[in-house]
Design an enzyme around this catalytic site. Structure first.
Site, PDB file in Angstrom:
ATOM      1  N   ASP A 113      10.250  57.823  10.712  1.00 49.11           N
ATOM      2  CA  ASP A 113      10.476  57.858  12.161  1.00 49.11           C
ATOM      3  C   ASP A 113       9.152  57.981  12.908  1.00 49.11           C
ATOM      4  OD1 ASP A 113      13.179  57.713  11.695  1.00 49.11           O
ATOM      5  OD2 ASP A 113      13.537  59.859  11.912  1.00 49.11           O
ATOM      6  N   SER A 153       9.569  61.432   3.535  1.00 45.90           N
ATOM      7  CA  SER A 153      10.834  61.820   4.142  1.00 45.90           C
ATOM      8  C   SER A 153      11.186  60.891   5.292  1.00 45.90           C
ATOM      9  CB  SER A 153      10.754  63.252   4.674  1.00 45.90           C
ATOM     10  OG  SER A 153       9.911  63.318   5.820  1.00 45.90           O
ATOM     11  N   LYS A 154      12.412  61.022   5.759  1.00 48.89           N
ATOM     12  CA  LYS A 154      12.870  60.225   6.902  1.00 48.89           C
ATOM     13  C   LYS A 154      11.990  60.490   8.125  1.00 48.89           C
ATOM     14  CE  LYS A 154      16.799  59.599  10.027  1.00 48.89           C
ATOM     15  NZ  LYS A 154      16.026  60.001  11.217  1.00 48.89           N
ATOM     16  N   ARG A 155      11.574  61.711   8.296  1.00 50.32           N
ATOM     17  CA  ARG A 155      10.732  62.053   9.455  1.00 50.32           C
ATOM     18  C   ARG A 155       9.421  61.271   9.446  1.00 50.32           C
ATOM     19  NH1 ARG A 155      12.921  66.926   8.072  1.00 50.32           N
ATOM     20  NH2 ARG A 155      11.135  67.478   6.773  1.00 50.32           N
TER      21      ARG A 155
END
Length: 508
Positions: free
Chosen positions: A270, A265-267
């Site tokens: 990040d 996921s994007k998380r």
């Protein structure tokens, strides 16, 4: 060879930036189409207007273009089955929904959102999950249990309704998946999905099946998250009488987090400092900027190679493939069943390999653009020579500047730790001697520079590093960089002399 002409589609929803898992889906479809001289179609499934994000469609198109995935038919190029945007095809789906109603495969559902919420809460109070299925459909507000006259009255008076598919009771759905083999699902676990919403727009399920049939899609290659939807799609094909035209299904494994625990996921990006989108994305609502592989310094060829090996096995230990080589080697049967962990360090390694393969002049425009941003002007030939020295140290295109800035800008400060280690009492005198020697050389090339410095160190009875280390400090500002003599040769006699002079003044 497939029995019928290969026609595959990539059908994303413009609800945000394209995840690398989505790009991989597009890539596998594209490789299969090219392998079999087929057609790759880009279809935009934008029937979910609530989640529609402005700019997302353009982002999808630009991402595919950057990756080198060419569209044969679709929103950007047209084709025989236009339009390729579902919101522009809304008039098509109604007749197919009505057909299912007329044959008893679907029904009108007049339940309001509030009424459905009430049922869900009642089930939750009993620690149960509410599903609109064969066990509850007769208790709901729909055309299966309302009198025909009341149904007509509700419709004629504009009462909002959805059209739901009527899942057969006590049946079994069977279909073959290239990756999963034979799949069997009991219909008792399926719910009556909405096909046409109250706003008149189709859901994914109806639009997907109808469009795939009308566009003669031969193979549906998509992520395994769509596997639970496939039984409904099979039932729809059967209900429409299209069983012989049903495409071959291929459900690819998930792209997993680096630790393998769950979908990437994007998380995760990040948190661990790597992109999960092909291009940089700016959220039009919040202004939040998410990094992209292009802007982070990845070559599209490397990005494609990375994705190709996430869920596909070439059958050998080989890792580096061009797009043409991937097309030649790709087979559906080598798509793996288990999820593939995304390794950000391995991604950097891939990019490094592709940077090394590039000719210096091919990388020159990128580094020249960095110089332009800083108002620096150097000839392409000079920039190309610099790249030749530093590209072995570059894992990302952005590293080219980080590893070469001192070829274009004189150091304004000197690393204090390096100064304390290499600058001794007699260093200043030696540096002046070297400067004088360099000024007298007939040719300022690698061999002459190296020979002159070696001769000096031998005469002084000192190690080569005794002069080279402070000399690097003067020219680079630290102990970084490729071979110092190579740096000096590219900088030239005059610039090297100026840098030594500036350093001597700073050290006084």
């Amino acid at each position: 060879m497939p029995e019928k002409p290969v026609r595959v589609r990539f059908a994303p929803s413009p609800t945000g930036p394209l995840h690398i898992g989505g790009v991989r889906t597009a890539l596998f479809n594209y490789l299969f189409a090219r392998k079999h001289n087929g057609t790759f179609i880009l279809r935009i499934e934008d029937t979910d207007q609530v989640r529609y994000i402005p700019g997302a469609e353009e982002y999808i198109v630009e991402s595919l273009r950057w990756c080198g995935i060419e569209i044969d038919e679709g929103v950007t190029v047209g084709g025989p089955y236009e339009p390729y945007k579902q919101s522009e095809r809304s008039g098509i789906y109604r007749e197919y929904a009505d057909y299912l109603i007329s044959r008893g495969y679907a029904y009108y559902a007049f339940d309001t959102p509030e009424e459905l919420d009430m049922h869900r809460k009642q089930y939750e109070e009993k620690n149960k999950i509410f599903n609109y299925d064969a066990t509850v459909r007769q208790q709901m507000k729909n055309s299966l249990n309302l009198p025909d006259q009341e149904v007509k009255s509700l419709i004629n008076n504009g009462y909002p309704y959805a059209i739901r598919f009527k899942i057969p009771e006590n049946g079994e759905v069977r279909f073959n998946d290239i990756v999963r083999g034979e799949v069997r699902i009991e219909t008792s676990i399926l719910d009556d999905k909405i096909l046409l919403k109250a706003d008149g727009l189709p859901t994914y399920h109806l639009a997907n099946v109808v469009d795939d049939y009308l566009m003669k899609i031969s193979h549906v290659i998509r992520g395994e998250e769509w596997l639970p939807s496939t039984p409904l799609h099979v039932l729809l094909y059967e209900s429409f009488g299209w069983s012989k035209e049903m495409p071959v299904f291929i459900h690819m494994p998930l792209t997993l987090k680096p630790d393998g625990k769950g979908k990437l996921s994007k998380r995760d990006g990040d948190r661990l400092g790597f992109p999960v989108f092909p291009l940089q994305w700016t959220n039009p609502e919040t202004g939040e900027v998410s990094s992209g592989y292009r802007e982070s310094g990845y070559l599209p060829e490397a990005f494609i190679n990375i994705l190709a090996l996430l869920g596909w096995n070439p059958g050998t230990d080989r890792e580096l493939f061009t797009m043409d080589e991937l097309i030649q080697e790709f087979t559906l049967e080598r798509i793996t069943k288990s999820g593939s962990k995304f390794d950000p360090e391995k991604a950097r390694w891939f990019n490094h390999q592709y940077i090394l393969q590039k000719q210096n002049h091919e990388l020159t425009p990128w580094l020249s653009s960095e110089l332009d941003k800083r108002g620096l002007v150097f000839t392409p030939d000079y920039v190309s020579k610099v790249i030749g020295l530093v590209k072995e140290r570059a894992f990302l295109l952005t590293d080219l500047w980080k590893e070469s800035w001192f070829f274009f800008i004189r150091p304004e400060k000197y690393d204090k730790d390096v100064v304390s280690k290499v600058w001794k009492e007699d260093t200043e005198d030696m540096m002046r001697d070297i400067c004088d020697i360099l000024n007298t050389l007939k040719e300022f090339d690698h061999n002459c520079i190296e020979s002159a410095i070696k001769k000096y160190t031998e005469e002084k009875g000192i190690g080569f590093g005794r002069i080279m280390n402070p000399l690097r400090l003067a020219i680079v500002g630290s102990n970084q960089g490729p071979g110092l003599i190579q740096i000096m040769e590219i900088l030239g006699r005059e610039e090297v002399g100026e840098r030594i002079a500036v350093c001597l003044r700073e050290m006084e």
